[in-house]
Design a protein around this motif. Structure first.
Motif, PDB file in Angstrom:
ATOM      1  N   LYS A   1      46.050  19.350  78.279  1.00  0.00           N
ATOM      2  CA  LYS A   1      46.233  18.029  78.738  1.00  0.00           C
ATOM      3  C   LYS A   1      46.272  16.978  77.730  1.00  0.00           C
ATOM      4  CE  LYS A   1      43.627  18.989  83.075  1.00  0.00           C
ATOM      5  NZ  LYS A   1      42.433  18.899  83.857  1.00  0.00           N
ATOM      6  N   ALA A   2      47.003  15.864  77.930  1.00  0.00           N
ATOM      7  CA  ALA A   2      46.950  14.794  77.157  1.00  0.00           C
ATOM      8  C   ALA A   2      46.724  13.666  78.149  1.00  0.00           C
ATOM      9  CB  ALA A   2      48.527  14.534  76.605  1.00  0.00           C
ATOM     10  N   SER A   3      45.862  12.823  77.641  1.00  0.00           N
ATOM     11  CA  SER A   3      45.545  11.541  78.528  1.00  0.00           C
ATOM     12  C   SER A   3      45.127  10.386  77.489  1.00  0.00           C
ATOM     13  CB  SER A   3      44.281  11.749  79.233  1.00  0.00           C
ATOM     14  OG  SER A   3      43.213  11.970  78.439  1.00  0.00           O
ATOM     15  N   LYS A   4      45.140   8.950  78.484  1.00  0.00           N
ATOM     16  CA  LYS A   4      44.981   7.769  77.615  1.00  0.00           C
ATOM     17  C   LYS A   4      44.409   6.827  78.662  1.00  0.00           C
ATOM     18  CE  LYS A   4      47.217   4.342  74.470  1.00  0.00           C
ATOM     19  NZ  LYS A   4      48.466   4.254  73.737  1.00  0.00           N
ATOM     20  N   THR A   5      43.460   6.065  78.260  1.00  0.00           N
ATOM     21  CA  THR A   5      42.965   5.157  79.045  1.00  0.00           C
ATOM     22  C   THR A   5      42.663   3.657  78.251  1.00  0.00           C
ATOM     23  OG1 THR A   5      41.752   6.667  80.561  1.00  0.00           O
ATOM     24  CG2 THR A   5      40.950   4.306  80.435  1.00  0.00           C
TER      25      THR A   5
ATOM     26  N   LYS B   1      49.463  17.175  82.571  1.00  0.00           N
ATOM     27  CA  LYS B   1      49.238  18.390  82.503  1.00  0.00           C
ATOM     28  C   LYS B   1      50.406  19.455  82.148  1.00  0.00           C
ATOM     29  CE  LYS B   1      46.991  21.914  85.139  1.00  0.00           C
ATOM     30  NZ  LYS B   1      45.854  22.296  86.418  1.00  0.00           N
ATOM     31  N   SER B   2      50.106  20.479  81.236  1.00  0.00           N
ATOM     32  CA  SER B   2      51.049  21.255  81.101  1.00  0.00           C
ATOM     33  C   SER B   2      50.662  22.780  81.180  1.00  0.00           C
ATOM     34  CB  SER B   2      51.866  21.222  79.811  1.00  0.00           C
ATOM     35  OG  SER B   2      52.274  19.866  79.464  1.00  0.00           O
ATOM     36  N   GLU B   3      51.502  23.665  81.514  1.00  0.00           N
ATOM     37  CA  GLU B   3      51.091  24.860  81.735  1.00  0.00           C
ATOM     38  C   GLU B   3      51.665  25.889  80.539  1.00  0.00           C
ATOM     39  OE1 GLU B   3      51.445  26.367  85.589  1.00  0.00           O
ATOM     40  OE2 GLU B   3      49.871  25.134  86.461  1.00  0.00           O
ATOM     41  N   LEU B   4      51.128  26.891  80.030  1.00  0.00           N
ATOM     42  CA  LEU B   4      51.467  27.861  79.029  1.00  0.00           C
ATOM     43  C   LEU B   4      52.748  28.776  79.715  1.00  0.00           C
ATOM     44  CD1 LEU B   4      50.918  28.737  76.425  1.00  0.00           C
ATOM     45  CD2 LEU B   4      49.424  30.582  77.264  1.00  0.00           C
ATOM     46  N   VAL B   5      53.736  28.723  79.005  1.00  0.00           N
ATOM     47  CA  VAL B   5      54.661  29.539  79.328  1.00  0.00           C
ATOM     48  C   VAL B   5      54.590  31.230  78.794  1.00  0.00           C
ATOM     49  CG1 VAL B   5      57.162  30.243  79.359  1.00  0.00           C
ATOM     50  CG2 VAL B   5      56.310  27.737  79.443  1.00  0.00           C
ATOM     51  N   GLN B   6      54.441  32.085  79.535  1.00  0.00           N
ATOM     52  CA  GLN B   6      54.115  33.528  79.086  1.00  0.00           C
ATOM     53  C   GLN B   6      55.374  34.186  78.756  1.00  0.00           C
ATOM     54  OE1 GLN B   6      51.198  34.747  78.608  1.00  0.00           O
ATOM     55  NE2 GLN B   6      50.001  33.274  79.735  1.00  0.00           N
ATOM     56  N   ASP B   7      55.795  33.894  77.663  1.00  0.00           N
ATOM     57  CA  ASP B   7      57.033  34.578  77.093  1.00  0.00           C
ATOM     58  C   ASP B   7      56.747  36.063  76.671  1.00  0.00           C
ATOM     59  OD1 ASP B   7      59.688  34.573  76.151  1.00  0.00           O
ATOM     60  OD2 ASP B   7      58.853  34.596  74.055  1.00  0.00           O
TER      61      ASP B   7
END
Length: 412
Positions: free
Chosen positions: A57-61, A32-38
């Protein structure tokens, strides 16, 4: 009859063994990553920025291998030469039993176009003096990382200090073209080893070296590990240097220096583990060094425990790493070094001496731009760090990663 007698003596003095492990699991990872408010980017194109999700989000199973113990197939043998001397060999290759293809790893430690013996390929001569071992083998600096990790640097629970050290030194597990020496086993609990690995670079006379092979020292490794194990106590320290790349013309070497101090204590009801890892990446100049020569340093530690419970064992570890790059003293910019924490919990249930079921879950929290994932072997997923939407660019910073393994391991 004479021939049979000779064959009987030879077989009694020599042995060859086939061995291996097949480990398969259902594994998953979610980053999970969060948006940086530049502020400047928002003002330039507020509508496009508003369309970006606040989290990505990026995931793999999928079906995985080697999440508890590395899948392998090997051959090893020993011949008694008399007088306390023995010759032995060890050929061991990695298995990708989830798909049957050539085995590869994301950190480059084991790759190949088919089955090979890149896990270990050694021949040894041993005796009262110890053991001399030649070939491809584990680095002394890796032993401290894996021996004192409750999860053995396998699967989602792999120690965070090992994940971080791999970012500094891609091939931090094994050395090619190495000569190793191991102390004899009868030293009252003291043990140790040293290793030197040839870089096998072409050498030339004088100034033509830089034009024909500027990387004349690149690839060379040396290291050692020394410890004491007696009863419930086991403690060891290790140090090694890897020359990642060199420049003969500049008189410079890109060195990765590893130091580790680790230990364990077995109380019977529980076994405690602790390790400290310091890794430094620096350009070492023999002459004409710049006034400001920044180094990047990793400081990390692990605290772990294993608790026997009936036919199984509970495993847990907590790890922390901090990566700091030297800053120019003339700079006025604020600097927050990347750092991360990892918590891992697992359980192994032994169905027999050779077969076990296991479950592991790990959680990583990244801070200040650190980018670590709880992925396991072939089950990895990228962490979203940036995204382009038309003319607007939104930046994402890694925050958390969760991974798990549910599997079975069988040895033979």
């Amino acid at each position: 009859m004479a021939a049979l007698a000779v064959a009987g003596v030879a077989s009694a003095q020599s042995s060859v063994e086939l061995f291996g492990i097949v480990d398969a699991s259902i594994s998953s990872v979610s980053n999970k990553s969060e948006l940086v408010q530049d502020p400047l980017t928002v003002l330039a194109n507020p509508l496009a920025y508003a369309l970006l999700p606040s989290t990505a989000k990026a995931s793999k199973t999928g079906l995985n291998n080697s999440a508890n113990s590395s899948s392998r197939l090997g051959f090893r043998g020993k011949e008694d030469l008399g007088g306390g001397l023995a010759a032995s060999f060890w050929l061991e290759g990695a298995l990708s039993n989830d798909d049957g293809n050539a085995y590869t790893t994301s950190n480059g430690n084991v790759t190949g176009g088919g089955f090979n013996f890149q896990r270990r390929s050694t021949v040894s001569l041993s005796g009262p003096f110890g053991e001399v071992r030649l070939g491809r083998d584990y680095k002394p600096t890796f032993w401290n990382l894996t021996v004192f990790d409750p999860f053995g640097t396998n699967g989602a629970g792999t120690a965070l200090v090992h994940r971080a050290a791999t970012a500094f030194e891609a091939n931090n597990v094994r050395s090619n073209n190495s000569i190793g020496y191991f102390l004899p086993a009868n030293l009252g609990g003291f043990y140790g080893q040293v290793q030197y690995a040839f870089n096998e670079q072409a050498k030339y006379d004088g100034a033509i070296q830089s034009s024909l092979n500027d990387n004349s020292r690149g690839g060379r490794y040396w290291g050692g590990r020394f410890g004491y194990a007696n009863g419930p106590v086991d403690v060891a320290l290790s140090y090694g240097e890897q020359n990642a790349k060199s420049s003969y013309a500049l008189g410079a070497d890109a060195l990765v220096k590893n130091f580790s101090l680790a230990g364990s204590y077995d109380f019977g009801a529980a076994k405690l583990f602790a390790q400290y890892q310091n890794t430094k990446s620096v350009i070492d100049y023999s002459e004409n060094a710049p006034l400001f020569n920044p180094a990047t340093k990793l400081d990390g530690y692990l605290l772990g425990v294993t608790v026997p419970v009936g036919a199984g064992v509970i495993k847990a570890s907590y790890g922390n790493v901090k990566i700091k790059t030297d800053q120019n003293p003339l700079s006025t910019l604020s600097y927050n070094p990347p750092k991360a924490d990892q918590l891992a919990v697992g359980y192994v249930h032994n169905l027999s001496k050779r077969t076990a079921l296991y479950a592991t879950v790990a959680y990583i929290k990244n801070k200040n731009g650190a980018n670590f994932s709880a992925g396991s072997n072939s089950i990895t997923a990228p962490t979203v760090v940036s995204i382009t939407n038309g003319t607007a660019v939104g930046g994402y910073t890694p925050k958390t990663s969760v991974g798990y393994d549910l599997g079975i391991r069988h040895s033979f």
